[in-house]
Design an enzyme around this catalytic site. Structure first.
Site, short mmCIF file in Angstrom:
data_model
loop_
_atom_site.label_atom_id
_atom_site.label_comp_id
_atom_site.label_asym_id
_atom_site.label_seq_id
_atom_site.Cartn_x
_atom_site.Cartn_y
_atom_site.Cartn_z
N ASP A 1 -40.08 7.45 0.85
CA ASP A 1 -41.43 7.99 0.87
C ASP A 1 -41.81 8.56 -0.49
OD1 ASP A 1 -43.73 8.89 2.68
OD2 ASP A 1 -43.17 10.77 1.69
N GLU B 1 -22.40 0.20 -1.43
CA GLU B 1 -21.15 0.37 -0.68
C GLU B 1 -21.31 -0.10 0.76
OE1 GLU B 1 -19.53 4.35 -0.68
OE2 GLU B 1 -20.18 4.62 -2.76
C1 GLC Z 1 -46.42 8.91 2.37
C2 GLC Z 1 -46.53 8.60 3.84
C3 GLC Z 1 -47.64 9.40 4.41
C4 GLC Z 1 -47.31 10.87 4.22
C5 GLC Z 1 -47.05 11.19 2.75
C6 GLC Z 1 -46.40 12.53 2.60
O1 GLC Z 1 -47.52 8.50 1.65
O2 GLC Z 1 -46.70 7.22 4.02
O3 GLC Z 1 -47.86 9.12 5.76
O4 GLC Z 1 -48.39 11.64 4.67
O5 GLC Z 1 -46.17 10.28 2.17
O6 GLC Z 1 -45.07 12.50 3.02
#
Ligand code: GLC
Length: 534
Positions: free
Chosen positions: A209, A251
């Site tokens: 993310d 790994e």
């Molecule tokens: C990313 C995710 C989103 C979230 C953001 C903060 O963009 O896809 O849904 O709100 O990160 O974690």
């Protein structure tokens, strides 16, 4: 437990079809209105029948759900609303038995304000080691009453929040999502352990993310428009982190997909060097309007930027953050831009659906891997959520101007005649479902030859059986203006008509699949795509 199918030479991810599950809205096994792992386990046959290679779960960890689970309180626990760690392990094994790999979501930029580390930081004094894992700073102004810098938020609103003792902490997203300090060794060690924790449980990959945001300018200098480098986007030290992660993934034979929103092709490709991430989402394709020239340029640019690093492209039309495909393509502006989302945008769903069907065949014929967001295979449109039911912080932080992302997160319709369309034994799921979704339910579409589900199932079946589809090269063919035509190995042709008149199809031996009926004279109608055997 070893990762299923794990072997370093196994390049399944280079052309996989990966289905994104938003667990809260996929299927509700216990009838409390929220989706859960029991629901997913019961519905795994749908995914196997659809023919996907892997499933990516958006965060399923313990979370106060301020940002739909992207506010993680504990990476080693499943949120009680979703189930237990034991169920997650069973799910991973059951999916593997059906030939479906599991990809999980790691959120390294921030944690929940309920995470043990942040609670300890708040309970400790300014300058304490507990605070060093985050970005705590005194404020500016005569009495520290101003935030430490002027950084813009990734959601609208402030990026700093002041705590009672006067210090401020940084959060690029909501105040409930404090940013971690990636210069701190604990932060690095913890994430490496979390990766191992899940790889040990058979997870085949990790979606990262906000992958380009982790590292901050150490001086936390003000943001100056147009001056590089940006103080918190795409800092060079990120690559050190991803190299160490790659060594761990290797790994286990596991793979990464990065959420990297970077328009600069050369900077983007750096994340995909052979010792870094395997893949990253192609947001330039996702945001591209439904126009032949622009799509062709985006496709060419994508392939050109991936080639030097040897990474496969990914093709994405939608996800849990953006307007659903059939809705977006039914609007005057068919591109996507977070800043332009508004309530009440006029939409022609019939047009959008026709285009989304054509886009499905385009996407699945391109070289690389494809991401499908749950409900895309059902042609679900963006739902209108009554303002009093909206939960997404993007709506609140924009002062109610941005409708937020709940419209693409509505619980799935499985059975036309059941309460909540078979989502679960409840008539009131966590987000309301539109009243006309019975016809979009899986059980109705499964036997309907013209349905979106049938189209996706057929396309995925052909994609598996046609050696020319998936990884490999593409060659553009001569075509009329507004028509995209390209060949893949083995004489497979994909033709998409984005012009405003019917197009003559190139000579072919056989029509393999069409996104809609052809004209009686065999011409390809507008907003329609075909796969042909040349
Ligand atoms: C990313 C995710 C989103 C979230 C953001 C903060 O963009 O896809 O849904 O709100 O990160 O974690």
């Amino acid at each position: 437990m070893a990762a299923p199918h794990s072997s370093r030479s196994d390049a399944w991810w280079r052309d996989a079809v990966i289905y994104q599950v938003y667990p809260r809205s996929f299927a509700d096994g216990d009838g409390d209105g929220t989706g859960d792992l029991a629901g997913v386990r019961a519905r795994l046959p749908h995914l196997a029948e659809l023919g996907v290679d892997a499933v990516w779960f958006t965060p399923w960890y313990a979370s106060p759900m301020v940002d739909g689970g992207y506010d993680v309180a504990d990476y080693r626990a499943i949120d009680p609303a979703f189930g237990t760690l034991d169920e997650a392990e069973k799910l991973i094994a059951e999916a593997a038995a059906l030939g479906v790999r599991v990809i999980i979501d790691i959120v390294p930029n921030h944690v929940s304000d309920q995470h043990a580390w942040f609670r300890a930081a708040l309970a400790s004094k300014p300058g304490s080691p507990e605070r060093e894992r985050f970005h705590f700073r005194p404020g500016r102004g005569a009495n520290g009453e101003l935030p430490p810098n002027d950084w813009p938020s990734q959601f609208s609103g402030a990026t700093w929040t002041r705590v009672p003792d006067g210090e401020w902490y940084l959060h690029l997203f909501t105040p409930e999502q404090p940013d971690l300090n990636w210069a701190h060794p604990d932060v690095r060690r913890e994430h490496e352990e979390v990766l191992r924790f899940w790889f040990e449980r058979g997870v085949a990959g990790v979606r990262i993310d906000s992958a380009a945001l982790l590292v901050k300018d150490p001086a936390l200098a003000d943001f100056v428009e147009g001056v590089d480098p940006h103080p918190y986007i795409d800092q060079d030290d990120l690559h050190v982190i991803y190299r160490s992660w790659r060594a761990i993934a290797d790994e286990y034979g596991a793979v990464f997909v990065g959420e990297v929103w970077l328009p600069d092709a050369e900077r983007f490709a750096r994340y995909l060097r052979p010792d870094e991430l395997h893949t990253a989402f192609n947001f330039n394709f996702l945001t591209c309007p439904w126009e032949a020239d622009r799509l062709r340029r985006t496709i060419d640019a994508t392939l050109a930027e991936h080639a030097p690093v040897g990474a496969p492209a990914t093709w994405v039309l939608c996800n849990h953050d953006v307007t659903r495909t059939v809705t977006r393509y039914g609007r005057e502006d068919t591109g996507f831009d977070f800043a332009k989302k508004r309530f009440g945008t006029p939409t022609d769903l019939a047009l959008g659906t026709r285009r989304a069907r054509a886009a499905a065949l385009l996407t699945l014929a391109l070289p690389g891997s494809v991401y499908l967001y749950q409900g895309e295979e059902l042609g679900l449109p963006e739902a209108d959520i009554p303002p009093e039911r909206i939960q997404d912080p993007m709506y609140f932080r924009s002062g109610g101007v941005d409708p937020g992302r709940d419209g693409c997160r509505v619980p799935l319709p499985w059975e036309a005649e059941a309460p909540s369309y078979g989502f679960g034994a409840t008539s009131d799921p966590w987000l309301p479902q539109p009243p006309d979704w019975a016809r979009r339910a899986v059980d109705r579409q499964r036997t309907e030859p013209e349905s979106m589900l049938t189209l996706y199932r057929e396309a995925l079946r052909l994609r598996r059986s046609e050696p020319g589809l998936g990884d490999g090269a593409l060659s553009w063919q001569p075509s009329e203006e507004g028509v995209l035509s390209f060949a893949r190995a083995g004489g497979l042709l994909c033709v998409v008509n984005l012009s405003d008149r019917p197009a003559v199809l190139p000579r072919h031996e056989r029509l393999l699949l069409a996104s809609g009926p052809l004209d009686t004279d065999g011409a390809l109608p507008r907003d329609t795509a075909v796969w042909l055997r040349a």
